[in-house]
Scaffold this motif. Structure first.
Motif, PDB file in Angstrom:
ATOM      1  N   ASN A  89      23.429  -2.032 -57.259  1.00  0.00           N
ATOM      2  CA  ASN A  89      24.657  -2.830 -57.366  1.00  0.00           C
ATOM      3  C   ASN A  89      25.857  -2.029 -57.830  1.00  0.00           C
ATOM      4  N   ARG A  90      25.757  -0.708 -57.809  1.00  0.00           N
ATOM      5  CA  ARG A  90      26.875   0.156 -58.184  1.00  0.00           C
ATOM      6  C   ARG A  90      27.985   0.025 -57.146  1.00  0.00           C
ATOM      7  N   PRO A  91      29.215  -0.210 -57.577  1.00  0.00           N
ATOM      8  CA  PRO A  91      30.323  -0.259 -56.623  1.00  0.00           C
ATOM      9  C   PRO A  91      30.483   1.099 -55.933  1.00  0.00           C
ATOM     10  N   PRO A  92      30.924   1.109 -54.698  1.00  0.00           N
ATOM     11  CA  PRO A  92      31.081   2.381 -53.989  1.00  0.00           C
ATOM     12  C   PRO A  92      32.201   3.233 -54.578  1.00  0.00           C
ATOM     13  N   THR A  93      32.049   4.548 -54.444  1.00  0.00           N
ATOM     14  CA  THR A  93      33.129   5.453 -54.838  1.00  0.00           C
ATOM     15  C   THR A  93      34.251   5.319 -53.821  1.00  0.00           C
ATOM     16  N   GLU A  94      35.402   5.900 -54.117  1.00  0.00           N
ATOM     17  CA  GLU A  94      36.527   5.837 -53.176  1.00  0.00           C
ATOM     18  C   GLU A  94      36.156   6.465 -51.843  1.00  0.00           C
ATOM     19  N   GLU A  95      35.443   7.584 -51.878  1.00  0.00           N
ATOM     20  CA  GLU A  95      35.057   8.264 -50.645  1.00  0.00           C
ATOM     21  C   GLU A  95      34.065   7.430 -49.843  1.00  0.00           C
ATOM     22  N   GLU A  96      33.106   6.814 -50.522  1.00  0.00           N
ATOM     23  CA  GLU A  96      32.137   5.955 -49.819  1.00  0.00           C
ATOM     24  C   GLU A  96      32.839   4.766 -49.179  1.00  0.00           C
ATOM     25  N   GLU A  97      33.787   4.181 -49.888  1.00  0.00           N
ATOM     26  CA  GLU A  97      34.529   3.046 -49.345  1.00  0.00           C
ATOM     27  C   GLU A  97      35.390   3.478 -48.154  1.00  0.00           C
ATOM     28  N   ARG A  98      36.013   4.644 -48.258  1.00  0.00           N
ATOM     29  CA  ARG A  98      36.833   5.158 -47.149  1.00  0.00           C
ATOM     30  C   ARG A  98      35.962   5.390 -45.911  1.00  0.00           C
ATOM     31  N   ARG A  99      34.791   5.976 -46.087  1.00  0.00           N
ATOM     32  CA  ARG A  99      33.883   6.224 -44.959  1.00  0.00           C
ATOM     33  C   ARG A  99      33.364   4.903 -44.375  1.00  0.00           C
ATOM     34  N   ARG A 100      33.118   3.908 -45.230  1.00  0.00           N
ATOM     35  CA  ARG A 100      32.647   2.606 -44.744  1.00  0.00           C
ATOM     36  C   ARG A 100      33.702   1.938 -43.868  1.00  0.00           C
ATOM     37  N   VAL A 101      34.952   1.942 -44.333  1.00  0.00           N
ATOM     38  CA  VAL A 101      36.037   1.342 -43.557  1.00  0.00           C
ATOM     39  C   VAL A 101      36.272   2.133 -42.270  1.00  0.00           C
ATOM     40  N   ALA A 102      36.233   3.452 -42.346  1.00  0.00           N
ATOM     41  CA  ALA A 102      36.405   4.282 -41.145  1.00  0.00           C
ATOM     42  C   ALA A 102      35.292   4.015 -40.143  1.00  0.00           C
ATOM     43  N   ASP A 103      34.074   3.786 -40.615  1.00  0.00           N
ATOM     44  CA  ASP A 103      32.966   3.476 -39.716  1.00  0.00           C
ATOM     45  C   ASP A 103      33.196   2.142 -39.010  1.00  0.00           C
ATOM     46  N   ILE A 104      33.717   1.169 -39.738  1.00  0.00           N
ATOM     47  CA  ILE A 104      34.041  -0.129 -39.130  1.00  0.00           C
ATOM     48  C   ILE A 104      35.104   0.051 -38.048  1.00  0.00           C
ATOM     49  N   LEU A 105      36.133   0.842 -38.340  1.00  0.00           N
ATOM     50  CA  LEU A 105      37.173   1.102 -37.353  1.00  0.00           C
ATOM     51  C   LEU A 105      36.610   1.810 -36.120  1.00  0.00           C
ATOM     52  N   ALA A 106      35.755   2.800 -36.340  1.00  0.00           N
ATOM     53  CA  ALA A 106      35.166   3.544 -35.220  1.00  0.00           C
ATOM     54  C   ALA A 106      34.317   2.621 -34.355  1.00  0.00           C
ATOM     55  N   ARG A 107      33.521   1.771 -34.967  1.00  0.00           N
ATOM     56  CA  ARG A 107      32.680   0.843 -34.201  1.00  0.00           C
ATOM     57  C   ARG A 107      33.532  -0.166 -33.442  1.00  0.00           C
ATOM     58  N   SER A 108      34.636  -0.614 -34.043  1.00  0.00           N
ATOM     59  CA  SER A 108      35.500  -1.591 -33.387  1.00  0.00           C
ATOM     60  C   SER A 108      36.273  -0.991 -32.217  1.00  0.00           C
ATOM     61  N   TYR A 109      36.842   0.191 -32.415  1.00  0.00           N
ATOM     62  CA  TYR A 109      37.711   0.770 -31.398  1.00  0.00           C
ATOM     63  C   TYR A 109      36.979   1.671 -30.406  1.00  0.00           C
ATOM     64  N   ASP A 110      35.932   2.353 -30.852  1.00  0.00           N
ATOM     65  CA  ASP A 110      35.231   3.286 -29.973  1.00  0.00           C
ATOM     66  C   ASP A 110      33.837   2.817 -29.584  1.00  0.00           C
ATOM     67  N   GLY A 111      33.341   1.784 -30.231  1.00  0.00           N
ATOM     68  CA  GLY A 111      32.024   1.270 -29.917  1.00  0.00           C
ATOM     69  C   GLY A 111      30.884   2.151 -30.411  1.00  0.00           C
ATOM     70  N   ARG A 112      31.190   3.105 -31.263  1.00  0.00           N
ATOM     71  CA  ARG A 112      30.164   4.022 -31.802  1.00  0.00           C
ATOM     72  C   ARG A 112      30.421   4.217 -33.283  1.00  0.00           C
ATOM     73  N   PRO A 113      29.349   4.524 -34.040  1.00  0.00           N
ATOM     74  CA  PRO A 113      29.554   4.779 -35.466  1.00  0.00           C
ATOM     75  C   PRO A 113      30.344   6.058 -35.702  1.00  0.00           C
ATOM     76  N   LEU A 114      30.919   6.164 -36.862  1.00  0.00           N
ATOM     77  CA  LEU A 114      31.759   7.304 -37.235  1.00  0.00           C
ATOM     78  C   LEU A 114      31.006   8.620 -37.103  1.00  0.00           C
ATOM     79  N   ASP A 115      29.735   8.649 -37.484  1.00  0.00           N
ATOM     80  CA  ASP A 115      28.950   9.889 -37.458  1.00  0.00           C
ATOM     81  C   ASP A 115      28.720  10.422 -36.053  1.00  0.00           C
ATOM     82  N   GLU A 116      28.865   9.573 -35.037  1.00  0.00           N
ATOM     83  CA  GLU A 116      28.641  10.008 -33.663  1.00  0.00           C
ATOM     84  C   GLU A 116      29.909  10.529 -32.986  1.00  0.00           C
TER      85      GLU A 116
END
Length: 165
Positions: free
Chosen positions: A77-104
């Protein structure tokens, strides 16, 4: 005497989580029903085990041993760090706009999503502007107020002229 303050750094808000816990071994004070965790950013500030009878605080500096189950609850239940939160939001954006996860994505393309995520999070954390651009006593000595007529109607020289009305 004049006191001046300047924030050294923005303080992360306190996040208090109260969790229901089932299956944990009983404490000396009785059966465990839950846990209370208080975080400032990703750092744990307080931890307590809630029993039927009372709340049992534990030291956060780990000088006294914690039960194993409590370590798992705190970590899960630890809140995410700023970097983890930034990567989570970026992954959502990548999946929405590119249809693939950020890591791909290629590194240069992923960088655009990370930059956009950082901008979104900065906008979320920005101090909201007041609903009315006017402040009390800003324009009139009579005590002009927000969204209402003058607080001193006997001043005789102004109705509220706030631009937000």
């Amino acid at each position: 005497m004049s006191v001046t303050t300047t924030p050294v750094r923005p303080a992360a808000p306190l996040v208090e989580l109260e969790l229901t816990v089932t299956g944990a071994p009983d404490e000396e004070e009785g059966p465990v029903t839950g846990a209370r965790l208080v975080y400032r950013g990703p750092e744990l500030q307080e931890v307590s085990v809630i029993t039927v009878e009372e709340e049992v605080p534990y030291r956060v500096d780990f000088r006294l041993p914690w039960p194993d189950w409590l370590h798992r609850v705190v970590e899960e239940n630890r809140p995410p760090t700023e970097e983890e939160e930034r990567r989570r939001v970026a992954d959502i954006l990548a999946r929405s706009y590119d249809g693939r996860p950020l890591d791909e994505l290629r590194e240069e393309h992923a960088a655009h999503h990370l930059e956009a995520a950082a901008a979104l999070l900065a906008a979320r954390d920005a101090t909201p502007a007041p609903a009315c651009p006017c402040l009390p006593f800003q324009r009139y000595g009579c005590g002009h107020c927000r969204h209402t007529d003058c607080q001193n109607p006997d001043c005789g020289h102004c109705p509220c002229k706030c631009r937000c009305r």
